[in-house]
Motif scaffolding. Sequence first.
Motif, mmCIF file in Angstrom:
data_model
loop_
_atom_site.group_PDB
_atom_site.id
_atom_site.type_symbol
_atom_site.label_atom_id
_atom_site.label_comp_id
_atom_site.label_asym_id
_atom_site.label_seq_id
_atom_site.Cartn_x
_atom_site.Cartn_y
_atom_site.Cartn_z
ATOM 1 N N SER A 97 -10.549 3.800 5.681
ATOM 2 C CA SER A 97 -9.644 2.508 5.492
ATOM 3 C C SER A 97 -9.089 1.553 4.694
ATOM 4 O O SER A 97 -10.038 0.893 4.215
ATOM 5 C CB SER A 97 -9.503 2.322 6.970
ATOM 6 N N ILE A 98 -8.775 0.190 4.996
ATOM 7 C CA ILE A 98 -8.389 -0.912 3.786
ATOM 8 C C ILE A 98 -8.032 -2.228 5.522
ATOM 9 O O ILE A 98 -7.271 -1.340 6.614
ATOM 10 C CB ILE A 98 -6.802 -0.714 3.768
ATOM 11 N N GLU A 99 -8.823 -3.035 5.562
ATOM 12 C CA GLU A 99 -8.683 -3.850 6.604
ATOM 13 C C GLU A 99 -8.219 -5.147 5.752
ATOM 14 O O GLU A 99 -8.657 -5.443 4.919
ATOM 15 C CB GLU A 99 -10.286 -4.392 7.584
ATOM 16 N N GLN A 119 -6.275 -2.103 10.496
ATOM 17 C CA GLN A 119 -7.051 -1.921 10.095
ATOM 18 C C GLN A 119 -6.370 -0.815 9.711
ATOM 19 O O GLN A 119 -4.602 -0.217 10.271
ATOM 20 C CB GLN A 119 -8.031 -0.680 10.510
ATOM 21 N N LYS A 125 -6.399 4.676 5.285
ATOM 22 C CA LYS A 125 -5.429 5.184 3.829
ATOM 23 C C LYS A 125 -5.090 6.489 3.630
ATOM 24 O O LYS A 125 -3.909 7.500 2.710
ATOM 25 C CB LYS A 125 -7.097 6.443 2.227
ATOM 26 N N ILE A 163 1.048 -1.082 -0.027
ATOM 27 C CA ILE A 163 -0.637 -0.003 0.270
ATOM 28 C C ILE A 163 1.045 1.634 -0.136
ATOM 29 O O ILE A 163 1.275 1.305 0.907
ATOM 30 C CB ILE A 163 -0.720 0.381 1.312
ATOM 31 N N TYR A 172 -8.507 -9.358 2.064
ATOM 32 C CA TYR A 172 -8.894 -8.124 2.800
ATOM 33 C C TYR A 172 -9.594 -6.771 2.299
ATOM 34 O O TYR A 172 -10.316 -8.156 0.825
ATOM 35 C CB TYR A 172 -7.284 -7.005 1.894
ATOM 36 N N ARG A 173 -10.121 -6.125 2.811
ATOM 37 C CA ARG A 173 -11.446 -5.116 2.258
ATOM 38 C C ARG A 173 -11.397 -3.435 2.142
ATOM 39 O O ARG A 173 -10.539 -3.639 3.557
ATOM 40 C CB ARG A 173 -12.318 -6.109 2.224
ATOM 41 N N GLU A 174 -11.830 -3.155 1.026
ATOM 42 C CA GLU A 174 -12.169 -1.831 1.905
ATOM 43 C C GLU A 174 -13.445 -1.468 2.042
ATOM 44 O O GLU A 174 -13.729 -1.981 2.180
ATOM 45 C CB GLU A 174 -11.998 -0.701 0.513
#
Length: 234
Positions: free
Chosen positions: A80-82, A91, A94, A10, A74-76
């Motif tokens: 935030s991104i988790e 977490q 972003k 990221i 992972y997921r948005e």
Amino acid sequence: TAPQYDYLVINIGYEPTNIVSLPDAPDDFDEFWAKAKEELATVPGDFKLTKEQQFIPGTDSRIAVSHVDRTWMYREAGGSIELLTDELCLQIDKASGTLRFLTRDKKLLLAERSRESRQIDTDSFGQSRAWLYFDWQKNENLYAMGTRDTNGMKLRGSARYISHDADTDELPLLLSDKGYGILLAADGPVMCCDIPSYGSYLHTEGAAWTDYYFIAGKRPDTIMNAYAYLCGRL
């Protein structure tokens, strides 16, 4: 085939003051690109699938474990991104890139400071220095440990070096009574500071960034065993 990495990269930001616009493409770029694709189409494909072990550049050589077969996703979620495993939720904000470590049912374990959690600079001798700031919980106890320690050194309300003697070839570990440990992959001196007037942080010398491993465990011996395993002592 493209390599399959077992981590998520990221990019939050890099030297924003040095960002410049890309130059305009040459007038004949489209013609050049079309010709290149035509030439590539004449080359017969001979594809082979090769499984390779990938490593993150810069991993400390004293970390004995290079890969763990563990399912994660992972997921948005809003800003935030988790990253999720069976036990943990990580977490990533972003906007700032700060991290929060939680149990899968969203109980907070550890949080980096929400504003300017990382600082990097060089001293007058050109040596890199890095600071990583945390928001430790008020009733949290922290201890500096080693693979052979049983009691540890208390860290709250003080500033202490937690790195070990260079001859021991042992990496520093910060152990919390909230159910986690932080293993620091650092060659140089490491200080833990928890003095209100200075802030709560980990400081490393001789490194361009602070590389650390978060270890979750409900029991201290679980964390210590994971620490020994990562360091190749178990």
